[in-house]
Design an enzyme around this catalytic site. Structure first.
Site, PDB file in Angstrom:
ATOM      1  N   THR A  59       2.076  -0.585  -3.150  1.00 22.83           N
ATOM      2  CA  THR A  59       0.978  -0.657  -1.968  1.00 22.83           C
ATOM      3  C   THR A  59       1.282   0.421  -1.070  1.00 22.83           C
ATOM      4  OG1 THR A  59       0.662  -3.092  -2.600  1.00 22.83           O
ATOM      5  CG2 THR A  59      -0.381  -1.951  -0.922  1.00 22.83           C
ATOM      6  N   LYS A  93       7.865   2.732   4.377  1.00 19.24           N
ATOM      7  CA  LYS A  93       7.328   3.133   5.399  1.00 19.24           C
ATOM      8  C   LYS A  93       7.943   4.535   5.947  1.00 19.24           C
ATOM      9  CE  LYS A  93       3.840   0.357   6.511  1.00 19.24           C
ATOM     10  NZ  LYS A  93       2.487   0.816   6.388  1.00 19.24           N
ATOM     11  N   TYR A 106      10.761  -2.530   2.402  1.00 16.53           N
ATOM     12  CA  TYR A 106       9.690  -2.070   3.602  1.00 16.53           C
ATOM     13  C   TYR A 106       9.825  -0.901   4.366  1.00 16.53           C
ATOM     14  CZ  TYR A 106       6.149  -3.564   6.911  1.00 16.53           C
ATOM     15  OH  TYR A 106       4.968  -3.506   7.888  1.00 16.53           O
ATOM     16  N   ASP A 161     -10.591  -3.215   2.606  1.00 18.15           N
ATOM     17  CA  ASP A 161      -9.806  -4.212   2.479  1.00 18.15           C
ATOM     18  C   ASP A 161      -9.719  -5.034   1.089  1.00 18.15           C
ATOM     19  OD1 ASP A 161      -8.146  -5.963   5.195  1.00 18.15           O
ATOM     20  OD2 ASP A 161      -7.892  -6.954   3.229  1.00 18.15           O
ATOM     21  N   GLY A 165      -5.528  -9.725   4.129  1.00 23.30           N
ATOM     22  CA  GLY A 165      -6.511  -9.847   5.049  1.00 23.30           C
ATOM     23  C   GLY A 165      -7.529 -10.932   4.896  1.00 23.30           C
ATOM     24  N   ILE A 204      -4.354  -6.869  12.779  1.00 27.60           N
ATOM     25  CA  ILE A 204      -4.569  -5.729  13.706  1.00 27.60           C
ATOM     26  C   ILE A 204      -5.939  -4.952  13.212  1.00 27.60           C
ATOM     27  CG2 ILE A 204      -3.637  -3.580  14.539  1.00 27.60           C
ATOM     28  CD1 ILE A 204      -0.782  -4.909  13.973  1.00 27.60           C
ATOM     29  N   GLY A 238      -7.354  -7.569   8.191  1.00 27.56           N
ATOM     30  CA  GLY A 238      -6.131  -7.907   8.786  1.00 27.56           C
ATOM     31  C   GLY A 238      -6.166  -8.398  10.043  1.00 27.56           C
TER      32      GLY A 238
END
Ligand code: UDP
Length: 355
Positions: free
Chosen positions: A97, A155, A151, A33, A38, A14, A12
């Protein structure tokens, strides 16, 4: 012996910069990955490079994750569903995910006593209304029927899992809340504002400011983010802690649009687009501002942002110009313009890129 890193999501934006820097510092790196967001191209310049191994697969696959974690000294866990657009359009994927992969990585790391860095996001602060967000502040999310918040929620679960493993299993794990990281290789396909504006400006398409453009973000240079990650991975004081990683100055999205227009010498019009139109979903909520308090990071590793926004934009414009030129030569023109909730839309080929 050089240290061994596993970078999940290493192809990806970063992750690929982190991989570059780890290799540069003499680490051996394994990248895992699934190439969903990505791109293999992000690592193409490292093809054949000693010390790097690429594994194509998902961080939610225990058969892959377990042995890769077991053979590492540090796991940089970056694999996640990214970008507001993707999150709004595919909330199931975001939730599963993000939570499954993190749980799997932490479980394996606890079994094999491997250090972990979990990439979280400034999105977790939600609608918190203070000038600078500190790690100990409350997290203020909107209602569950607004999918954007899935999201942040996923997280937050990741962060709780990480801290629970630190406390209960004595795992060395740190959480990094990343604030609007930008740089070359970032794509606008999943909603990120800077690559979108730069693409729009370079192709002469309208620069689409969502809402009234008064919302503010602190855009953070990817090189600074990556340095912070590597420093924290090596610092004993980072274990069991959460850190903000972001630029100490913020900019409004309206100002950003003007800066991009100036720096690209573009004649694009700056156009305001209502959120309802931009995201094609009822009651979309945006955050008015997002500025980190980085005292904790500065005290531990001496963190200081190295570039201001114009310097970051310069590097990004150079990259996007080259990418656009390459895509035009290969016949894949993807313009990010106008109303784009279901894709990127196709625009005209800018005259400067016509063959
Ligand atoms: N944004 C915009 N135009 C775009 C894409 C995004 O005005 O084409 C705005 C978006 O509404 C938000 C800000 O830019 O206020 C940053 O968006 P991004 O998705 O990059 O990151 P976020 O901070 O929302 O996670």
């Amino acid at each position: 012996m050089s240290p061994r890193a596993l970078v999940t999501g290493g192809a990806g934006f970063i992750g690929s910069h982190l991989t570059d820097e780890l290799l540069h510092c003499g680490w051996r790196v394994r990248v895992l990955d699934d190439l969903s967001t990505g791109r293999r191209g992000n690592l193409a310049h490292l093809d054949g490079k000693a010390g790097l191994t690429f594994f194509s697969g998902s961080a939610t696959d225990p058969e892959l994750v377990e042995p890769l974690v077991a053979e590492s000294d540090v796991v940089f866990h970056l694999a996640a569903a990214v970008g507001v657009r993707l999150v709004v359009e595919q909330p199931v994927r975001t939730l599963s995910t993000n939570i499954r992969a993190t749980e799997l990585v932490l479980e394996a790391a606890a079994r094999h006593r491997v250090k972990v860095l979990v990439a979280s996001t400034s999105e977790v602060y939600g609608k918190l209304d203070v000038e600078r967000f500190a790690e100990t502040d409350d997290l203020v999310l909107g209602p569950t029927h607004k999918s954007r918040w899935s999201y942040a929620a996923s997280k937050i679960i990741d962060e709780h899992l990480a801290l629970a493993y630190a406390r209960e299993k004595d795992l060395q794990v740190s959480v990094l809340r990343l604030f609007n990281t930008i740089g070359p290789r970032q794509t606008g396909q999943y909603g990120m504002v800077v690559p979108r504006f730069v693409r729009q400006a370079l192709s002469g398409a309208p620069i689409t400011v969502y809402g009234d453009g008064t919302q503010r973000r602190s855009f953070t240079w990817v090189g600074d983010t990556v340095h912070a990650m590597i420093a924290l991975a090596q610092h004993p004081g980072a274990a069991g802690e959460v850190f903000n990683v972001g630029h100490t100055k913020d900019t409004s999205i309206g100002e950003l649009a003007q800066m991009v227009k100036r720096q690209t010498h573009s004649r694009s019009e700056v156009r305001c687009v209502p959120f309802a139109e931009a995201y094609d979903t009822a009651g979309f909520e945006d955050m008015q501002r997002r500025l980190p308090d980085t005292t904790k990071l500065r005290k531990l590793i001496g963190y200081r942002p190295t570039l201001n926004l114009p310097a970051m934009l310069e590097a990004i414009v150079t990259y996007q110009r080259a990418e656009l030129g390459r895509e035009v030569r290969e016949g894949v023109v993807r313009h990010l313009q106008g109303r784009t909730s279901r894709g990127s839309g196709v625009g005209t080929i800018p005259s400067s890129f016509r063959g």
